[in-house]
Design a protein around this motif. Sequence first.
Motif, PDB file in Angstrom:
ATOM      1  N   SER A  42       0.792  -1.213   0.133  1.00 11.01           N
ATOM      2  CA  SER A  42       0.042   0.013   0.146  1.00 11.01           C
ATOM      3  C   SER A  42       0.858   1.245  -0.008  1.00 11.01           C
ATOM      4  N   GLU A  43       2.072   1.163   0.522  1.00  5.88           N
ATOM      5  CA  GLU A  43       2.887   2.344   0.382  1.00  5.88           C
ATOM      6  C   GLU A  43       3.501   2.616  -1.148  1.00  5.88           C
ATOM      7  N   VAL A  44       3.376   1.607  -2.020  1.00  4.22           N
ATOM      8  CA  VAL A  44       4.042   2.125  -3.372  1.00  4.22           C
ATOM      9  C   VAL A  44       3.011   3.012  -4.001  1.00  4.22           C
ATOM     10  N   ASP A  45       3.534   3.852  -4.711  1.00  2.00           N
ATOM     11  CA  ASP A  45       2.710   4.925  -5.642  1.00  2.00           C
ATOM     12  C   ASP A  45       2.619   4.251  -6.991  1.00  2.00           C
ATOM     13  N   VAL A  46       1.320   3.790  -7.165  1.00  2.00           N
ATOM     14  CA  VAL A  46       1.079   3.278  -8.465  1.00  2.00           C
ATOM     15  C   VAL A  46       0.109   3.983  -9.185  1.00  2.00           C
ATOM     16  N   GLY A  48      -1.233   5.894 -12.135  1.00  2.00           N
ATOM     17  CA  GLY A  48      -1.252   6.034 -13.567  1.00  2.00           C
ATOM     18  C   GLY A  48      -0.418   4.920 -14.022  1.00  2.00           C
ATOM     19  N   VAL A  49       0.057   3.779 -13.125  1.00  2.00           N
ATOM     20  CA  VAL A  49       0.704   2.462 -13.533  1.00  2.00           C
ATOM     21  C   VAL A  49      -0.359   1.489 -14.298  1.00  2.00           C
ATOM     22  N   ALA A  50      -0.019   1.212 -15.679  1.00  2.00           N
ATOM     23  CA  ALA A  50      -1.122  -0.176 -16.184  1.00  2.00           C
ATOM     24  C   ALA A  50      -0.614  -1.389 -15.480  1.00  2.00           C
ATOM     25  N   PRO A  51      -1.697  -2.149 -15.033  1.00  2.00           N
ATOM     26  CA  PRO A  51      -1.254  -3.356 -14.398  1.00  2.00           C
ATOM     27  C   PRO A  51      -0.631  -4.316 -15.593  1.00  2.00           C
ATOM     28  N   LEU A  52       0.344  -5.139 -15.108  1.00  2.00           N
ATOM     29  CA  LEU A  52       1.235  -6.220 -15.873  1.00  2.00           C
ATOM     30  C   LEU A  52       0.384  -7.588 -15.658  1.00  2.00           C
ATOM     31  N   THR A  53      -0.088  -7.919 -16.576  1.00  2.00           N
ATOM     32  CA  THR A  53      -1.132  -9.063 -16.343  1.00  2.00           C
ATOM     33  C   THR A  53      -0.346 -10.487 -16.451  1.00  2.00           C
TER      34      THR A  53
ATOM     35  N   LEU B 368      -8.650 -12.130  -4.583  1.00  2.00           N
ATOM     36  CA  LEU B 368      -9.450 -11.946  -5.991  1.00  2.00           C
ATOM     37  C   LEU B 368     -10.905 -11.685  -5.587  1.00  2.00           C
ATOM     38  N   SER B 369     -11.212 -11.908  -4.355  1.00  2.00           N
ATOM     39  CA  SER B 369     -12.770 -11.687  -3.869  1.00  2.00           C
ATOM     40  C   SER B 369     -13.263 -10.577  -4.120  1.00  2.00           C
ATOM     41  N   ALA B 370     -14.494 -10.373  -4.223  1.00  4.87           N
ATOM     42  CA  ALA B 370     -15.326  -9.033  -4.627  1.00  4.87           C
ATOM     43  C   ALA B 370     -14.826  -8.211  -3.467  1.00  4.87           C
ATOM     44  N   TYR B 373      -9.957  -7.382  -4.570  1.00  7.97           N
ATOM     45  CA  TYR B 373      -9.525  -7.304  -6.027  1.00  7.97           C
ATOM     46  C   TYR B 373      -8.685  -6.224  -6.133  1.00  7.97           C
ATOM     47  N   ASP B 374      -9.261  -5.070  -6.029  1.00 11.35           N
ATOM     48  CA  ASP B 374      -8.517  -3.575  -6.325  1.00 11.35           C
ATOM     49  C   ASP B 374      -7.245  -3.473  -5.462  1.00 11.35           C
ATOM     50  N   ALA B 375      -7.711  -3.677  -4.248  1.00 14.33           N
ATOM     51  CA  ALA B 375      -6.830  -3.396  -3.192  1.00 14.33           C
ATOM     52  C   ALA B 375      -5.643  -4.296  -2.988  1.00 14.33           C
TER      53      ALA B 375
END
Lengths: 95, 491
Positions: A42-46, A48-53, B368-370, B373-375
């Motif tokens: 949670s401390e990382v500034d993300v 505008g970063v696009a997720p790498l899938t 992955l759960s509702a 997921y984003d967090a």
Amino acid sequence: MSLDPATVRRIARLARIRVEDAAVPRLQGELNNILGWIEQLSEVDVEGVAPLTGGAQIALRMRGDAVTDGGYPERILANAPDRAGEFFAVPKVVE
Amino acid sequence: MFSDLSIVEAASALRRRDFSARELTQAHVDAVAALNPRLNAFITETPELALARADAADAALAAGTAGPLAGIPLAIKDLFCTEGVRTTAASRILGNFIPPYESTVTANLLRDGAVFLGKANLDEFAMGSSNMTSAFGPVANPWQRAGSNAVLVPGGSSGGSAAAVAARIAMGATGTDTGGSIRQPAAFCGIAGIKPTYGRCSRWGIVAFASSLDQAGAFARTVGDCAVLLGSMAGFDAKDSTSVERPVPDYLAATKRGVRGLRIGVPREYRMEGMNPDVERLWQSGLQWLRDAGAEIVDVSLPHTKYGLATYYIVAPAEASSNLARYDGVRFGVRQDGVDLIDLYERTRAEGFGDEVKRRIMIGTYVLSAGYYDAYYLRAQKVRALILKDFSEAFARVDALLTPTAPTGAFAQGEKMDDPIAMYLNDVFTVPASMAGVPGMSVPAGLDHQGLPLGLQVIGRPFDEETVFAVSQVIEDAAGFSAVPQVRAGA
């Protein structure tokens, strides 16, 4: 955030893993320990970063929509715990 | 007589008919029978199949049609499906699974004439760094601390593969690496191991753990042998949508390139507070060896290194929770009956999976759960993008990186078992390259003060395994690592 016993039971249910009531407190401790540790992200500034899938930095290939395999039910069913004819068998689902 | 031969040497000797493939395989079959009760490196031994393959290799050698690996006895990690030979992933849930198909990687090795001695032990579903999570019991590292009989772990997850090669009961082995599962056991067992670029080897027919990270690779006692094995295993496969359509270079030729004029990066974030002094000293030696061979050493920064493990422990469990959903007791594997279908699933999976696998499936299910997921998952994928960017920027300035492979030498069975995170920290130096999908190789480079082997890791640009092999060969030559484990064939 910290998981309560009800959430541990809900996750186990979603994961289709039976968890006995007596095992919930231990599991709750272990999962909270791991989640507390990964909370550091949670401390990382993300911003505008696009997720790498994926692992490969390439577009996935398309392939022809064609049947290329199959037609050997005996080989497929050879590892089945239970079968009925050429089908996998499971306990009755609909009464 | 065969225990100190390399694969490259044995392949030449077989062609000269100095000895037969049957003699070479018989010696290894005998060594497995003698030492496996002590090491537990193999879950399933296949001596009859091995000898039949050896006879076929002798026929091909006589006919002049032999492939490059004809008659070379290998161990196959029990995560590769082998047609007609039980494949367990070291899990109870697959304890009776006999695949009706052959993985692409093992099919490639068979095409080239290799002999399979059996299926090597591993952490259950490749989840672990010690081989302690196998449902078929732990593997013993063939190395011991000076003056101690404590049984050490071989590392993991490919612990059986690494132990078999180190103990000279197999000439080489396949492994898979998701976060360090080839490189860390190679370091712990004093052998070489390469994880190639993601996409280099087909994942088809390998029991899936985390599909965006899993990659097959090779173990052997020399860098050159790893080059030969990888050259056989790698290549495009239409059956894996992430397999990359690129020619496979001559890796063995690449080992002879040297490093003159190369720029080798030293990532400053890998120098950690409280670093093991033996590891630190060996790393400095490695840099000096490369400098002496004509490379330029350059400081680089991989600023998101410290987040690699936490990112991994979101991404890998998330993918595992999805991949392992297929083990439901219906189509294959062990079933536990229940009062209804849901109860059957839940009992089957509770009985069939071990504790570490269940923990990871549950973590993955949660992230992955509702609502979460984003967090967790989406954020981890973004941090993963930043980790890749770190490597891309470093590789704009340098040709390869040199780091330690693992923070320590092998630890004893039972250590680090109370705290999953203490176990996870073993992979601190290997996970970032996995997240970025770039190739990495561990080369045995020296011993710690307890007499245990330590490895150095060479990390390269995507699809530039050739430079990784070139740098690794220089390390191997300069290190002159000749120590042998206490438990080994021919000892």
